[in-house]
Scaffold this active site. Structure first.
Site, PDB file in Angstrom:
ATOM      1  N   SER A  84       7.991  -1.052   2.520  1.00 40.74           N
ATOM      2  CA  SER A  84       8.944  -1.848   3.302  1.00 40.74           C
ATOM      3  C   SER A  84       8.376  -2.226   4.663  1.00 40.74           C
ATOM      4  CB  SER A  84      10.250  -1.059   3.479  1.00 40.74           C
ATOM      5  OG  SER A  84      10.878  -0.847   2.227  1.00 40.74           O
ATOM      6  N   ASP A  93      18.157  -2.555   0.630  1.00 38.58           N
ATOM      7  CA  ASP A  93      18.413  -1.986   1.962  1.00 38.58           C
ATOM      8  C   ASP A  93      17.724  -2.818   3.039  1.00 38.58           C
ATOM      9  OD1 ASP A  93      19.992   0.115   1.077  1.00 38.58           O
ATOM     10  OD2 ASP A  93      18.273   1.425   0.742  1.00 38.58           O
ATOM     11  N   GLN A 104      42.518  -4.253 -21.779  1.00 42.05           N
ATOM     12  CA  GLN A 104      42.130  -4.694 -20.439  1.00 42.05           C
ATOM     13  C   GLN A 104      40.881  -3.989 -19.923  1.00 42.05           C
ATOM     14  OE1 GLN A 104      45.569  -4.280 -17.896  1.00 42.05           O
ATOM     15  NE2 GLN A 104      46.360  -6.297 -18.474  1.00 42.05           N
ATOM     16  N   ILE A 143       1.047  -3.436  -7.800  1.00 44.52           N
ATOM     17  CA  ILE A 143       0.652  -4.836  -7.807  1.00 44.52           C
ATOM     18  C   ILE A 143       0.954  -5.470  -9.154  1.00 44.52           C
ATOM     19  CG2 ILE A 143      -1.256  -6.440  -7.466  1.00 44.52           C
ATOM     20  CD1 ILE A 143      -0.386  -4.817  -4.964  1.00 44.52           C
ATOM     21  N   THR A 144       1.829  -6.467  -9.139  1.00 50.64           N
ATOM     22  CA  THR A 144       2.143  -7.199 -10.357  1.00 50.64           C
ATOM     23  C   THR A 144       0.889  -7.902 -10.862  1.00 50.64           C
ATOM     24  OG1 THR A 144       4.391  -7.586  -9.542  1.00 50.64           O
ATOM     25  CG2 THR A 144       3.641  -8.960 -11.373  1.00 50.64           C
ATOM     26  N   GLY A 195      29.320   0.410 -26.082  1.00 52.35           N
ATOM     27  CA  GLY A 195      29.362   1.825 -26.414  1.00 52.35           C
ATOM     28  C   GLY A 195      28.038   2.332 -26.941  1.00 52.35           C
ATOM     29  N   GLY A 196      28.088   3.037 -28.078  1.00 51.20           N
ATOM     30  CA  GLY A 196      26.880   3.609 -28.658  1.00 51.20           C
ATOM     31  C   GLY A 196      25.843   2.559 -29.010  1.00 51.20           C
ATOM     32  N   GLU A 216       0.844  -1.184   0.000  1.00 53.97           N
ATOM     33  CA  GLU A 216       0.000   0.000   0.000  1.00 53.97           C
ATOM     34  C   GLU A 216       0.885   1.242   0.000  1.00 53.97           C
ATOM     35  OE1 GLU A 216      -3.445  -2.217   2.722  1.00 53.97           O
ATOM     36  OE2 GLU A 216      -2.647  -0.256   3.340  1.00 53.97           O
ATOM     37  N   GLU A 220       9.799 -16.373  -2.744  1.00 47.74           N
ATOM     38  CA  GLU A 220      10.000 -15.472  -3.874  1.00 47.74           C
ATOM     39  C   GLU A 220      11.347 -14.777  -3.790  1.00 47.74           C
ATOM     40  OE1 GLU A 220       7.949 -11.448  -5.696  1.00 47.74           O
ATOM     41  OE2 GLU A 220       6.660 -13.101  -5.064  1.00 47.74           O
TER      42      GLU A 220
END
Length: 381
Positions: free
Chosen positions: A134, A369, A281, A159-160, A341-342, A129, A244
């Protein structure tokens, strides 16, 4: 722990990789740009058996042990470039199906599991919600018993499958004064009066799996759709999220393997001043670090799955796995972009999409976290 593989397991893995590469492709660049969920691909994965890989045979699944199922999901992630699709499959397997199998009554399992395995039904997992991300157990949703029904009021976010789900596991307080022990879980039909699935919300990554808000206004749910016992919602949530958290990032290992293969090929063929860039390298060390992240992440994931399979405590390992794999995928995606790169920066190459998708792994299922807080607490801090 023995992570050697039989010929049968290797054959299953190879076929899963082939299936994902050949059948779960499509124009993922276009679907990502449009934020489109392809239910045809979902159905195709279900018909192949993906959603039943970890489900016991007596319930219609393949009955694979967890380590085998995790390795199959790794192969799926290697062959399928659609990280949203593979994430969605894992969320359905570990969050929804695990909760149903371990807490559902025989009647609930018989009603809700077969259509899930067949890919005919999607179930949303409604916990989060606005004021309790967390702080999962600080939810405001309520469920009041009235005779043979509960009346639910809730406002769930992020919500997935929320915008497209056919059913939902909804967490709400049945006894607000009991704290986390007053939370219960309910199986709710999305067609119930008062249940509203809001439109898909745009997001940074994982755009091919829909996220969104779900609200319930005086939704009446029959008492026999209480999932587990009244007041057992916190235990159910902790249990299913443990699964999960431990296993949902398995496809990202496969994606990391794909990144390495593509970076090695590019570094061998792309030349600068007549020399393959892989001889420099700055490039070769990036790829070596990608390989290091892959191998260490794989060992940690397999150990966590093995502990889960044996029914042994793995809270520490699950938190470490969620943190480490999430950050490894992010770092390897950044490295792949730097190497290309690009080309890596352009959307059509599909390389930058891995980075956007990887960021989600640092948030969903408990942020990195929060996982570090768990680890620190288990260490006595």
């Amino acid at each position: 722990m023995d992570f050697s593989w039989t010929e049968e397991q290797n054959a299953l893995v190879e076929d899963a990789r082939r299936f994902a590469r050949e059948e779960l492709g499509g124009d993922v660049v276009a679907r990502d740009a449009a934020g489109t969920f392809d239910r045809t691909l979902w159905k195709r994965a279900a018909e192949y058996g993906v959603l039943g890989w970890a489900v016991p045979k007596e319930h219609g699944g393949s009955g694979h042990d967890l380590v085998t199922a995790v390795r199959l999901l790794e192969a799926l992630g290697e062959g399928c470039r659609d990280n949203g699709l593979t994430f969605g499959l894992g969320a359905q397997m570990w969050g929804v199906q695990t909760a149903l199998l371990h807490f559902g009554t025989p009647e609930q399992i018989e009603r809700f599991l077969p259509p899930s395995l067949a890919g005919d039904s999607l179930t949303a997992y409604c916990m989060t919600e606005e004021g309790s991300g967390s702080d999962a157990f600080g939810l405001a949703a309520t469920a009041v018993r009235e005779g043979g029904e509960y009346v639910l009021n809730a406002d769930k976010v992020l919500i997935t499958f929320g915008p497209v789900a056919d059913a939902a596991i909804v967490f709400a307080k049945t006894n607000p004064d009991a704290g986390r022990w007053g939370i219960s879980a309910f199986l709710v039909d999305a067609s119930a009066p008062g249940y509203t699935a809001h439109p898909v919300e745009a997001k940074m990554g994982l755009r091919t799996v829909p996220f969104g808000r779900v609200t319930l206004e005086d939704v009446r749910v029959p008492a026999d759709q209480l999932l587990g016992k009244e007041g057992a919602g916190a235990s159910l949530f902790t249990f299913s999220q443990g699964w999960e958290r431990s296993l949902v990032l398995a496809p990202q290992l496969g994606a990391m393997q794909r990144q390495i293969d593509e970076c090695v090929k590019f570094a061998r063929t792309r030349k600068r001043a007549g020399t393959s860039i892989g001889k420099h390298q700055a490039v070769s060390h990036r790829i070596a670090d990608m390989k290091l992240r892959l191998e260490t992440g794989r060992l940690l994931l397999y150990k966590t799955a093995w502990l889960q399979q044996k029914g042994l405590p793995n809270l520490m390992e699950a938190a470490l796995t969620k943190t480490y794999l999430g950050e490894c995928f992010r770092d390897s995606a950044l490295a792949a972009i730097a190497i290309h790169g690009g080309d890596g920066y352009r959307t059509k190459a599909g390389i930058e999409r891995d980075l956007r998708d990887a960021i989600g792994g640092l948030i969903y299922g408990g942020t990195t976290d929060i996982q570090r807080n768990i680890v620190a607490g288990l260490l006595g801090l």
